[in-house]
Design a protein around this motif. Sequence first.
Motif, PDB file in Angstrom:
ATOM      1  N   GLY A  11       0.819  -1.201   0.000  1.00 26.62           N
ATOM      2  CA  GLY A  11       0.000   0.000   0.000  1.00 26.62           C
ATOM      3  C   GLY A  11       0.852   1.250   0.000  1.00 26.62           C
ATOM      4  N   PRO A  12       0.220   2.428  -0.160  1.00 30.93           N
ATOM      5  CA  PRO A  12       0.958   3.697  -0.187  1.00 30.93           C
ATOM      6  C   PRO A  12       1.570   4.024   1.160  1.00 30.93           C
ATOM      7  CG  PRO A  12      -1.403   4.098  -0.156  1.00 30.93           C
ATOM      8  CD  PRO A  12      -1.226   2.620  -0.321  1.00 30.93           C
ATOM      9  N   VAL A  13       2.695   4.716   1.124  1.00 27.49           N
ATOM     10  CA  VAL A  13       3.388   5.124   2.343  1.00 27.49           C
ATOM     11  C   VAL A  13       2.693   6.357   2.911  1.00 27.49           C
ATOM     12  CG1 VAL A  13       5.576   5.852   3.332  1.00 27.49           C
ATOM     13  CG2 VAL A  13       5.530   4.205   1.462  1.00 27.49           C
ATOM     14  N   GLY A  14       2.349   6.333   4.190  1.00 31.33           N
ATOM     15  CA  GLY A  14       1.752   7.493   4.833  1.00 31.33           C
ATOM     16  C   GLY A  14       2.781   8.575   5.069  1.00 31.33           C
ATOM     17  N   ALA A  15       2.671   9.689   4.309  1.00 34.13           N
ATOM     18  CA  ALA A  15       3.690  10.735   4.390  1.00 34.13           C
ATOM     19  C   ALA A  15       3.731  11.379   5.765  1.00 34.13           C
ATOM     20  CB  ALA A  15       3.422  11.795   3.317  1.00 34.13           C
ATOM     21  N   GLY A  16       2.583  11.426   6.452  1.00 34.15           N
ATOM     22  CA  GLY A  16       2.559  12.106   7.742  1.00 34.15           C
ATOM     23  C   GLY A  16       3.298  11.362   8.825  1.00 34.15           C
ATOM     24  N   ILE A  68      12.254  -4.368   8.121  1.00 32.04           N
ATOM     25  CA  ILE A  68      13.285  -4.638   7.114  1.00 32.04           C
ATOM     26  C   ILE A  68      14.514  -5.265   7.757  1.00 32.04           C
ATOM     27  CG2 ILE A  68      14.866  -3.564   5.463  1.00 32.04           C
ATOM     28  CD1 ILE A  68      12.719  -1.378   5.056  1.00 32.04           C
ATOM     29  N   CYS A  69      15.040  -4.594   8.790  1.00 34.24           N
ATOM     30  CA  CYS A  69      16.264  -5.084   9.440  1.00 34.24           C
ATOM     31  C   CYS A  69      16.007  -6.408  10.148  1.00 34.24           C
ATOM     32  CB  CYS A  69      16.780  -4.036  10.424  1.00 34.24           C
ATOM     33  SG  CYS A  69      17.227  -2.466   9.645  1.00 34.24           S
ATOM     34  N   ASP A  70      14.815  -6.551  10.742  1.00 34.16           N
ATOM     35  CA  ASP A  70      14.501  -7.777  11.467  1.00 34.16           C
ATOM     36  C   ASP A  70      14.497  -8.976  10.528  1.00 34.16           C
ATOM     37  OD1 ASP A  70      13.807  -9.429  13.547  1.00 34.16           O
ATOM     38  OD2 ASP A  70      11.667  -9.052  13.364  1.00 34.16           O
ATOM     39  N   ASN A  71      13.980  -8.809   9.316  1.00 31.63           N
ATOM     40  CA  ASN A  71      13.972  -9.919   8.363  1.00 31.63           C
ATOM     41  C   ASN A  71      15.383 -10.341   7.998  1.00 31.63           C
ATOM     42  OD1 ASN A  71      11.248 -10.865   7.263  1.00 31.63           O
ATOM     43  ND2 ASN A  71      10.971  -8.647   7.287  1.00 31.63           N
ATOM     44  N   LEU A  72      16.284  -9.363   7.784  1.00 29.80           N
ATOM     45  CA  LEU A  72      17.660  -9.705   7.428  1.00 29.80           C
ATOM     46  C   LEU A  72      18.383 -10.398   8.590  1.00 29.80           C
ATOM     47  CD1 LEU A  72      18.688  -6.464   5.492  1.00 29.80           C
ATOM     48  CD2 LEU A  72      17.754  -8.587   4.574  1.00 29.80           C
ATOM     49  N   LYS A  99      14.299 -15.366  -6.975  1.00 34.46           N
ATOM     50  CA  LYS A  99      13.047 -15.952  -6.504  1.00 34.46           C
ATOM     51  C   LYS A  99      12.820 -15.740  -5.018  1.00 34.46           C
ATOM     52  CE  LYS A  99      12.917 -19.631  -9.996  1.00 34.46           C
ATOM     53  NZ  LYS A  99      12.897 -21.094 -10.220  1.00 34.46           N
ATOM     54  N   ILE A 100      13.918 -15.597  -4.256  1.00 33.72           N
ATOM     55  CA  ILE A 100      13.750 -15.489  -2.800  1.00 33.72           C
ATOM     56  C   ILE A 100      13.006 -14.220  -2.404  1.00 33.72           C
ATOM     57  CG2 ILE A 100      15.798 -16.856  -2.277  1.00 33.72           C
ATOM     58  CD1 ILE A 100      17.287 -14.238  -1.804  1.00 33.72           C
ATOM     59  N   PHE A 101      12.903 -13.252  -3.328  1.00 26.99           N
ATOM     60  CA  PHE A 101      12.154 -12.027  -3.032  1.00 26.99           C
ATOM     61  C   PHE A 101      10.701 -12.125  -3.503  1.00 26.99           C
ATOM     62  CE2 PHE A 101      16.596 -10.561  -3.387  1.00 26.99           C
ATOM     63  CZ  PHE A 101      16.732  -9.960  -2.154  1.00 26.99           C
ATOM     64  N   ASP A 102      10.316 -13.299  -4.058  1.00 28.55           N
ATOM     65  CA  ASP A 102       8.939 -13.476  -4.501  1.00 28.55           C
ATOM     66  C   ASP A 102       8.049 -13.825  -3.319  1.00 28.55           C
ATOM     67  OD1 ASP A 102       9.801 -12.972  -7.030  1.00 28.55           O
ATOM     68  OD2 ASP A 102       9.849 -15.087  -7.653  1.00 28.55           O
ATOM     69  N   ILE A 103       6.754 -13.614  -3.533  1.00 27.28           N
ATOM     70  CA  ILE A 103       5.785 -13.893  -2.471  1.00 27.28           C
ATOM     71  C   ILE A 103       5.661 -15.400  -2.261  1.00 27.28           C
ATOM     72  CG2 ILE A 103       3.398 -13.523  -1.730  1.00 27.28           C
ATOM     73  CD1 ILE A 103       3.274 -11.202  -3.682  1.00 27.28           C
ATOM     74  N   ARG A 127      11.614  -6.105   0.796  1.00 27.01           N
ATOM     75  CA  ARG A 127      11.914  -5.411  -0.462  1.00 27.01           C
ATOM     76  C   ARG A 127      10.826  -4.387  -0.805  1.00 27.01           C
ATOM     77  NH1 ARG A 127      14.043  -7.950  -6.116  1.00 27.01           N
ATOM     78  NH2 ARG A 127      16.037  -7.516  -5.099  1.00 27.01           N
ATOM     79  N   GLU A 128       9.566  -4.716  -0.561  1.00 28.11           N
ATOM     80  CA  GLU A 128       8.494  -3.747  -0.828  1.00 28.11           C
ATOM     81  C   GLU A 128       8.694  -2.486   0.000  1.00 28.11           C
ATOM     82  OE1 GLU A 128       5.977  -3.563  -2.895  1.00 28.11           O
ATOM     83  OE2 GLU A 128       6.469  -5.434  -3.900  1.00 28.11           O
ATOM     84  N   TYR A 129       9.034  -2.678   1.275  1.00 28.12           N
ATOM     85  CA  TYR A 129       9.279  -1.509   2.132  1.00 28.12           C
ATOM     86  C   TYR A 129      10.467  -0.696   1.613  1.00 28.12           C
ATOM     87  CZ  TYR A 129       6.068  -3.076   5.797  1.00 28.12           C
ATOM     88  OH  TYR A 129       4.952  -3.414   6.516  1.00 28.12           O
ATOM     89  N   VAL A 130      11.554  -1.377   1.244  1.00 29.84           N
ATOM     90  CA  VAL A 130      12.762  -0.686   0.772  1.00 29.84           C
ATOM     91  C   VAL A 130      12.473   0.095  -0.508  1.00 29.84           C
ATOM     92  CG1 VAL A 130      15.089  -1.022  -0.128  1.00 29.84           C
ATOM     93  CG2 VAL A 130      14.344  -2.298   1.889  1.00 29.84           C
ATOM     94  N   LEU A 131      11.763  -0.518  -1.436  1.00 27.62           N
ATOM     95  CA  LEU A 131      11.433   0.162  -2.694  1.00 27.62           C
ATOM     96  C   LEU A 131      10.542   1.380  -2.452  1.00 27.62           C
ATOM     97  CD1 LEU A 131      10.781  -2.885  -5.088  1.00 27.62           C
ATOM     98  CD2 LEU A 131      12.813  -1.433  -4.939  1.00 27.62           C
ATOM     99  N   SER A 132       9.673   1.305  -1.445  1.00 28.67           N
ATOM    100  CA  SER A 132       8.814   2.463  -1.155  1.00 28.67           C
ATOM    101  C   SER A 132       9.629   3.661  -0.690  1.00 28.67           C
ATOM    102  CB  SER A 132       7.782   2.085  -0.084  1.00 28.67           C
ATOM    103  OG  SER A 132       8.396   1.910   1.189  1.00 28.67           O
TER     104      SER A 132
END
Length: 506
Positions: free
Chosen positions: A317-322, A370-374, A417-421, A444-449
């Motif tokens: 979903g969209p990133v909340g700018a606020g 993000i960091c927790d997944n890594l 493939k490891i970044f696929d759902i 990856r979705e978070y990082v790309l946002s």
Amino acid sequence: MALRPSSISKLIVIGFGLAIVPLVLVIVSVTFSIAHFAEQGQVSILRAVAMSDAANRMNNAVRSMERYGLQYTVLQDQALLVLYDQSFAEYKKASTQFAAAGPSPVDRQHLERLAAHLTRARQLLPLVSLGGNRSALESDFSLATGEAQHLQSDVNEGISTEVAKLGTRALAIKRLTIAEVLLVLPLSIAVAILFIVLITRPIRHLDQAVSGLGDGDLETPIAVQGPRDIASLGDRLEWLRNRLNALEAAKLHFLRQLSHELKTPLTAIREGAELLQEDLGHELGAEQQEIVHIVRDNSLRLQRLIEDLLRFSLAEGPVGAGMVQEISLTVVVEDLLLSYKPSLRSKSLHLVTDLAEVRVRGHEDRLRTICDNLLSNAVKFSPQNATIRVHLQVQDEQAVLDVQDEGPGVAPQEREKIFDILYRGEASDAGKIEGSGLGLAIAREYVLSYGGSLELLDKETPGAWFQLRLPLTDHVAPHGVHRADPGGLRGHTVAVPAQYSDSQAR
């Protein structure tokens, strides 16, 4: 708004017309000026040629008349008188041509005096041949010659004056043309620039609106000003944005509702399995206990999968700018490493860290995810007594987090493939390591946002090497200035369960 063009094509036509009309007017004005100048020049040249030719013929005729007349008075030869009359006729013809060319009043006076002298000389000619006053005849011829030369001189001066006037007129036309061009050309360029802005600005707004929708920005209203067709297209994009917003909200509501509805029976199943295992465990056979254990573990796994699916839908979903704020990525990594102390201790893992003070802009929960997944993958796939290396630095105006482990690594055919759902790699399946297959996809979705990147790099030694890159904030702490290190994790090697000990950072 009433004067707004109905289409961008009409706006282009209007702009082109307003930009080209001044130039056309200048061209027409210059054309008429040059045509008038050429006409005047032609008339002046023809008049000057006619007057010069007539004056020259009169001058020659007067000389011939003087010569033949004086010879006749001496020789009394009728042939000379005939030649005299022929020269006089040539003079009359040239005089008529000269008068028709429109001489000046002074030249007319010269022409009249010339005619008077020649007429008197013709009258005196027979008398002088019979012994009359020769000096009077010579005087008339001399005065006539002088008048003819005056006419010739006046004509030459007139030609010079006319040429000078034509040169002055040509220079005036040149200056007027340059002045008109210098006046009109900037005006046309200004009108062209104005209409280019009027035409491209709504198109640029449309492009920005479409790009915003493509990037997932569903919060910024779309309002496009310009021609009616472009403004109408902007209204359709605004309708599309509202529609996408509604669909996004409906999707999230559905997922939350579904998650709640699914977790309720799962919780009941899990609690029932735990009660069976705890209260009736001593009465159940080994096979029954195994079945109860399978039910409990799979209910927990299904619950985690549902939670991960919900988080992934939020990640798309969209990133909340606020909610974006400046966050210390160093603190996030340190807090996570401290939370992994029990896991590190249980597997006797060694932790080597080199954490610089780095600040980024983002959502704290997303950066933590993000960091927790890594870090969790590094801990999960590391064998006993292995080493995990965590390196955080600033590189090329970006925050760079490197996480390396000594586990089985990732096969070449699985690198993307490891970044696929819902994709679980061979190492996970072979090692029976639990996972939903959503962690790296969410990360990856978070990082790309945030406009960053998450990649799997090549590693010479066994294991996986994940590198995270995120844009820095405008303010970055000076090199070497860090906040207090609560867990002793910066630039240290940690062997768990042993105490933290200092070592040289990588």
